[in-house]
Design a protein around this motif. Structure first.
Motif, mmCIF file in Angstrom:
data_model
loop_
_atom_site.group_PDB
_atom_site.id
_atom_site.type_symbol
_atom_site.label_atom_id
_atom_site.label_comp_id
_atom_site.label_asym_id
_atom_site.label_seq_id
_atom_site.Cartn_x
_atom_site.Cartn_y
_atom_site.Cartn_z
ATOM 1 N N GLY A 106 -14.134 -0.634 -21.261
ATOM 2 C CA GLY A 106 -13.988 -1.934 -20.613
ATOM 3 C C GLY A 106 -12.631 -2.184 -19.993
ATOM 4 N N GLU A 107 -11.660 -1.316 -20.250
ATOM 5 C CA GLU A 107 -10.342 -1.488 -19.639
ATOM 6 C C GLU A 107 -10.475 -1.434 -18.126
ATOM 7 O OE1 GLU A 107 -6.116 0.862 -18.993
ATOM 8 O OE2 GLU A 107 -7.507 1.636 -20.493
ATOM 9 N N LYS A 108 -9.762 -2.355 -17.450
ATOM 10 C CA LYS A 108 -9.769 -2.423 -15.989
ATOM 11 C C LYS A 108 -8.364 -2.107 -15.487
ATOM 12 C CE LYS A 108 -11.446 -6.688 -16.415
ATOM 13 N NZ LYS A 108 -11.811 -6.566 -17.797
ATOM 14 N N ARG A 109 -8.298 -1.377 -14.363
ATOM 15 C CA ARG A 109 -7.000 -1.030 -13.798
ATOM 16 C C ARG A 109 -7.082 -1.120 -12.275
ATOM 17 N NH1 ARG A 109 -5.046 4.382 -16.260
ATOM 18 N NH2 ARG A 109 -5.377 3.199 -18.163
ATOM 19 N N LEU A 110 -6.144 -1.866 -11.671
ATOM 20 C CA LEU A 110 -6.021 -1.924 -10.216
ATOM 21 C C LEU A 110 -5.171 -0.735 -9.785
ATOM 22 C CD1 LEU A 110 -6.595 -3.531 -7.587
ATOM 23 C CD2 LEU A 110 -4.467 -4.777 -8.016
ATOM 24 N N LEU A 111 -5.703 0.087 -8.883
ATOM 25 C CA LEU A 111 -5.047 1.329 -8.478
ATOM 26 C C LEU A 111 -4.600 1.297 -7.020
ATOM 27 C CD1 LEU A 111 -7.680 3.814 -9.973
ATOM 28 C CD2 LEU A 111 -5.605 2.956 -11.089
ATOM 29 N N ASP A 112 -3.648 2.141 -6.709
ATOM 30 C CA ASP A 112 -3.224 2.439 -5.334
ATOM 31 C C ASP A 112 -2.607 1.255 -4.595
ATOM 32 O OD1 ASP A 112 -4.132 5.032 -5.789
ATOM 33 O OD2 ASP A 112 -6.130 4.549 -5.051
ATOM 34 N N ILE A 113 -1.907 0.395 -5.323
ATOM 35 C CA ILE A 113 -1.256 -0.766 -4.707
ATOM 36 C C ILE A 113 -0.204 -0.320 -3.698
ATOM 37 C CG2 ILE A 113 0.142 -2.830 -5.163
ATOM 38 C CD1 ILE A 113 -1.266 -2.856 -7.978
ATOM 39 N N ASP A 114 0.586 0.698 -4.051
ATOM 40 C CA ASP A 114 1.626 1.187 -3.133
ATOM 41 C C ASP A 114 1.013 1.773 -1.866
ATOM 42 O OD1 ASP A 114 3.610 0.386 -4.868
ATOM 43 O OD2 ASP A 114 3.860 2.362 -5.779
ATOM 44 N N GLU A 115 -0.081 2.520 -2.019
ATOM 45 C CA GLU A 115 -0.761 3.095 -0.853
ATOM 46 C C GLU A 115 -1.279 1.978 0.055
ATOM 47 O OE1 GLU A 115 -4.464 6.139 0.190
ATOM 48 O OE2 GLU A 115 -4.109 5.555 -1.887
ATOM 49 N N TYR A 116 -1.839 0.925 -0.552
ATOM 50 C CA TYR A 116 -2.328 -0.213 0.212
ATOM 51 C C TYR A 116 -1.191 -0.855 1.009
ATOM 52 C CZ TYR A 116 -3.984 -4.853 1.386
ATOM 53 O OH TYR A 116 -4.290 -5.998 2.063
ATOM 54 N N ARG A 117 -0.074 -1.119 0.347
ATOM 55 C CA ARG A 117 1.068 -1.761 1.024
ATOM 56 C C ARG A 117 1.585 -0.895 2.169
ATOM 57 N NH1 ARG A 117 3.710 -3.587 -4.636
ATOM 58 N NH2 ARG A 117 2.583 -5.568 -4.851
ATOM 59 N N SER A 118 1.665 0.402 1.933
ATOM 60 C CA SER A 118 2.140 1.325 2.954
ATOM 61 C C SER A 118 1.204 1.353 4.160
ATOM 62 C CB SER A 118 2.272 2.730 2.356
ATOM 63 O OG SER A 118 2.551 3.673 3.354
ATOM 64 N N HIS A 119 -0.095 1.482 3.914
ATOM 65 C CA HIS A 119 -1.065 1.521 5.008
ATOM 66 C C HIS A 119 -1.183 0.167 5.712
ATOM 67 C CE1 HIS A 119 -3.269 5.350 3.480
ATOM 68 N NE2 HIS A 119 -2.168 5.634 4.153
ATOM 69 N N ARG A 120 -1.025 -0.915 4.949
ATOM 70 C CA ARG A 120 -1.078 -2.248 5.562
ATOM 71 C C ARG A 120 0.011 -2.375 6.623
ATOM 72 N NH1 ARG A 120 -0.010 -7.035 1.585
ATOM 73 N NH2 ARG A 120 2.028 -6.067 1.712
ATOM 74 N N ARG A 121 1.207 -1.873 6.324
ATOM 75 C CA ARG A 121 2.301 -1.905 7.309
ATOM 76 C C ARG A 121 2.057 -0.898 8.437
ATOM 77 N NH1 ARG A 121 5.152 -2.377 2.589
ATOM 78 N NH2 ARG A 121 5.657 -0.157 2.528
ATOM 79 N N LYS A 122 1.743 0.350 8.053
ATOM 80 C CA LYS A 122 1.590 1.428 9.030
ATOM 81 C C LYS A 122 0.447 1.160 10.013
ATOM 82 C CE LYS A 122 0.546 6.372 9.151
ATOM 83 N NZ LYS A 122 0.155 7.521 8.329
#
Length: 179
Positions: free
Chosen positions: A114-130
């Motif tokens: 049941g553990e939940k983990r949000l992944l790839d936040i840095d990748e999202y931020r990088s691609h959002r800018r790029k």
């Protein structure tokens, strides 16, 4: 819009916001289509990465796509229980070639305990800018993370035990009939 039939095999293609092909899954079996969703299964399915690398999925996985929600869900049936990998992505479209969506990098993983983990936040931020994601897309995705977490907590849709059991059983029936 094209709708594949139960038991038919389709290709799934994920793209990035800039239109580049990200990943392709070959021969995913359709279990159900409705006006707004498609349920399929991958089982030892060939996956091709954008750089040409190829690999095969390790276990059966039930796939849930919806044309209104900005996420899709992969329920991986593993020996230690069901793990979920949820892609924050555009609603799918489908044509004769493939089921297609834009992958927006953020992922939510749910472990069998049941553990939940949000992944790839840095990748999202990088691609959002790029790739210059529009502010509206960013707002939609943040709202959809909240909706996805609500579904997980309430065991809604693909997060219910019955969902996985029903669709894995249907997959077994269809593969047995094909042999």
């Amino acid at each position: 819009m094209y709708r594949p039939k139960e038991g038919e095999f389709i290709t799934i293609q994920s793209y990035k916001h800039d239109g580049t092909l990200h990943r392709t899954w070959r021969d995913s079996m359709v279990l159900k289509t409705s006006d707004h969703s498609i349920i399929a299964v991958n089982d030892h399915t060939l996956v091709t990465e954008s750089d040409g690398r190829r690999w095969v999925t390790r276990e059966p996985a039930i796939l849930y796509f919806h044309d209104k929600y900005w996420f899709n869900v992969v329920a991986m049936l593993r020996s230690k229980g069901v793990s979920y990998y949820c892609n924050l992505a555009s609603p799918f479209v489908i044509d004769q070639e493939a089921l297609k969506y834009i992958d927006y990098d953020l992922d939510v993983k749910v472990f069998p305990d049941g553990e939940k983990r949000l992944l790839d936040i840095d990748e999202y931020r990088s691609h959002r800018r790029k790739m210059n994601y529009p502010k509206a897309v960013d707002q939609i995705l943040m709202g959809q993370v909240e909706e996805l977490v609500r579904w997980i907590k309430e065991e809604e849709g693909p997060f219910s035990k019955a969902f996985v059991d029903i669709w894995y059983e249907r997959y077994c029936q269809l593969t047995h009939r094909m042999m």
